[in-house]
Design a protein around this motif. Structure first.
Motif, PDB file in Angstrom:
ATOM      1  N   LEU A   1       0.821  -1.208   0.000  1.00  0.00           N
ATOM      2  CA  LEU A   1       0.000   0.000   0.000  1.00  0.00           C
ATOM      3  C   LEU A   1       0.855   1.258   0.000  1.00  0.00           C
ATOM      4  CD1 LEU A   1      -2.978   0.869   0.067  1.00  0.00           C
ATOM      5  CD2 LEU A   1      -2.791   1.017   2.557  1.00  0.00           C
ATOM      6  N   TYR A   2       2.004   1.216   0.657  1.00  0.00           N
ATOM      7  CA  TYR A   2       2.925   2.360   0.649  1.00  0.00           C
ATOM      8  C   TYR A   2       3.434   2.638  -0.765  1.00  0.00           C
ATOM      9  CZ  TYR A   2       7.291   4.930   1.216  1.00  0.00           C
ATOM     10  OH  TYR A   2       8.305   5.843   1.091  1.00  0.00           O
TER      11      TYR A   2
ATOM     12  N   LYS B   1       0.391   4.029  -2.867  1.00  0.00           N
ATOM     13  CA  LYS B   1      -0.071   5.376  -2.557  1.00  0.00           C
ATOM     14  C   LYS B   1       1.040   6.412  -2.682  1.00  0.00           C
ATOM     15  CE  LYS B   1      -4.449   4.843  -1.425  1.00  0.00           C
ATOM     16  NZ  LYS B   1      -5.533   5.574  -2.128  1.00  0.00           N
ATOM     17  N   ARG B   2       2.188   6.151  -2.051  1.00  0.00           N
ATOM     18  CA  ARG B   2       3.255   7.147  -1.980  1.00  0.00           C
ATOM     19  C   ARG B   2       4.141   7.174  -3.215  1.00  0.00           C
ATOM     20  NH1 ARG B   2       1.787  10.784   1.790  1.00  0.00           N
ATOM     21  NH2 ARG B   2       1.117   9.764   3.731  1.00  0.00           N
ATOM     22  N   LYS B   3       4.422   6.014  -3.771  1.00  0.00           N
ATOM     23  CA  LYS B   3       5.325   5.929  -4.925  1.00  0.00           C
ATOM     24  C   LYS B   3       4.578   5.801  -6.246  1.00  0.00           C
ATOM     25  CE  LYS B   3       8.935   5.963  -2.227  1.00  0.00           C
ATOM     26  NZ  LYS B   3       9.876   7.107  -2.206  1.00  0.00           N
ATOM     27  N   ALA B   4       3.247   5.752  -6.191  1.00  0.00           N
ATOM     28  CA  ALA B   4       2.418   5.649  -7.402  1.00  0.00           C
ATOM     29  C   ALA B   4       2.794   4.447  -8.253  1.00  0.00           C
ATOM     30  CB  ALA B   4       2.512   6.925  -8.229  1.00  0.00           C
ATOM     31  N   VAL B   5       3.126   3.332  -7.593  1.00  0.00           N
ATOM     32  CA  VAL B   5       3.454   2.095  -8.293  1.00  0.00           C
ATOM     33  C   VAL B   5       2.157   1.332  -8.535  1.00  0.00           C
ATOM     34  CG1 VAL B   5       4.700  -0.096  -8.194  1.00  0.00           C
ATOM     35  CG2 VAL B   5       5.740   1.988  -7.258  1.00  0.00           C
TER      36      VAL B   5
ATOM     37  N   VAL C   1       1.546  -5.706  -8.010  1.00  0.00           N
ATOM     38  CA  VAL C   1       1.246  -4.982  -6.774  1.00  0.00           C
ATOM     39  C   VAL C   1      -0.254  -4.924  -6.531  1.00  0.00           C
ATOM     40  CG1 VAL C   1       1.418  -2.761  -5.591  1.00  0.00           C
ATOM     41  CG2 VAL C   1       3.366  -3.640  -6.889  1.00  0.00           C
ATOM     42  N   LEU C   2      -1.016  -4.576  -7.563  1.00  0.00           N
ATOM     43  CA  LEU C   2      -2.462  -4.454  -7.422  1.00  0.00           C
ATOM     44  C   LEU C   2      -3.111  -5.785  -7.077  1.00  0.00           C
ATOM     45  CD1 LEU C   2      -3.169  -2.108 -10.461  1.00  0.00           C
ATOM     46  CD2 LEU C   2      -3.363  -1.492  -8.056  1.00  0.00           C
TER      47      LEU C   2
END
Length: 327
Positions: free
Chosen positions: A153-154, A157-161, A166-167
């Motif tokens: 989630l980091y 949200k933060r790195k826009a990966v 990941v999803l």
């Protein structure tokens, strides 16, 4: 007969899910080609896909109340094969030899999974569910799952990966909690209908909240993956992650393979290998879906020295704007 009903219900529900996801993908592609695109959530076709997805998920999760998790989870193969064939109709894709070969491997693996899955359906009481919730194997499993989910989630949200792995890994982690909650809720409802009231225990409502919350976030991340990637790529990878996560959660929480014979366990794992190999054959050579949306090249704008390209926001169908401080 009870397990057969659970198997048939799961197969029909997974096919319905594959139809719904292809409808959603078709909606995204058509909206991207419009001269004045609107948000996808304002499309009736997209909401039709969401409703079908909800019905399929309800039927699929209900099947866990009639059969073990390890028996129902592998039937997600129906979604993989169904998505490959349905995309030919909805999205005008071309049927490949790899799709046929991968589908054959996946069906063979699923047959072994269903044949050698633990054939010991049980109805779990509220007290049993409470004891399983505080058992040390599940507590360790829960802590590890929370840590992995927070890391993913980091980056999201933060790195826009927004990589497909990941999803869909976040979807699988949430799904493991969902299948645990669904099986517990279904078992307690069945026992209550038979006269053994279980609905007065707080753990019943805790499981309902857990089920609803995890389902809602699954839809969010799965829809994001369908927006960015091809349906025939999302479904196979989602099948692998979901099946693995569901089986592990069933083994840890409900101890489904506690009394399984060694040969049955070996053939079950071999079926997993064939199914995963089949879905990877289907998913190979799949690339990220680039919607045909115009972009602004800043290098061709007078007074701008930027060379990057401004793309529409991935969370919206509208165009962005240049920041121009000097008007």
């Amino acid at each position: 007969q009870t397990q057969l009903f659970g198997v048939l219900l799961a197969a029909a529900s997974n096919f319905l899910i594959s139809v719904s996801l292809n409808i959603q993908k078709c909606t995204h592609l058509r909206l991207a080609c419009q001269t004045e695109p609107k948000p996808y959530y304002m499309s009736k076709r997209w909401w039709c896909g969401i409703i079908l997805l909800g019905l399929g998920e309800v039927g699929n999760f209900t099947a866990y109340g009639f059969a073990p998790i390890a028996l129902v989870a592998p039937l997600g193969c129906v979604s993989v094969i169904g998505s490959a064939f349905i995309s030919v109709l909805f999205l005008k894709k071309t049927m490949r030899t790899a799709d046929i070969l991968g589908g054959t491997l996946a069906v063979t693996g699923t047959y072994l999974l269903v044949t050698f899955a633990p054939n010991v359906p049980r109805e779990f009481t509220a007290r049993q569910v409470q004891n399983y919730l505080v058992s040390w194997p599940f507590l360790v499993y829960s802590i590890l799952e929370i840590i992995i989910f927070c890391i993913l989630l980091y980056f999201y949200k933060r790195k826009a990966v927004k990589h497909i792995v990941v999803l869909l890994m976040m979807v699988a982690l949430l799904a493991s909690l969902t299948v645990i909650a669904v099986k517990a809720v279904a078992s307690m409802i069945i026992l209550s209908v038979k006269g053994k009231m279980q609905l007065t225990y707080p753990v019943f409502y805790i499981m309902i909240v857990l089920m609803a919350t995890s389902c809602a976030f699954q839809v969010k991340f799965l829809n994001q993956a369908m927006h960015l990637y091809e349906a025939t790529a999302v479904m196979p990878i989602n099948f692998v992650f979901f099946t693995t996560s569901a089986i592990i959660s069933g083994v840890i929480f409900y101890r489904e393979f506690q009394s399984a014979a060694l040969l049955s366990l070996f053939m079950f794992l071999f079926g997993c290998l064939l199914s995963f190999l089949g879905v990877f054959v289907i998913a190979r050579n799949k690339r990220e879906e680039h919607l045909q949306v115009p972009f602004i090249d800043c290098g061709h704008i007078p007074g701008q020295n930027l060379t990057g390209k401004i793309q529409p926001d991935s969370h919206s169908s509208y165009y962005g704007a240049l920041n121009n401080e000097d008007d």
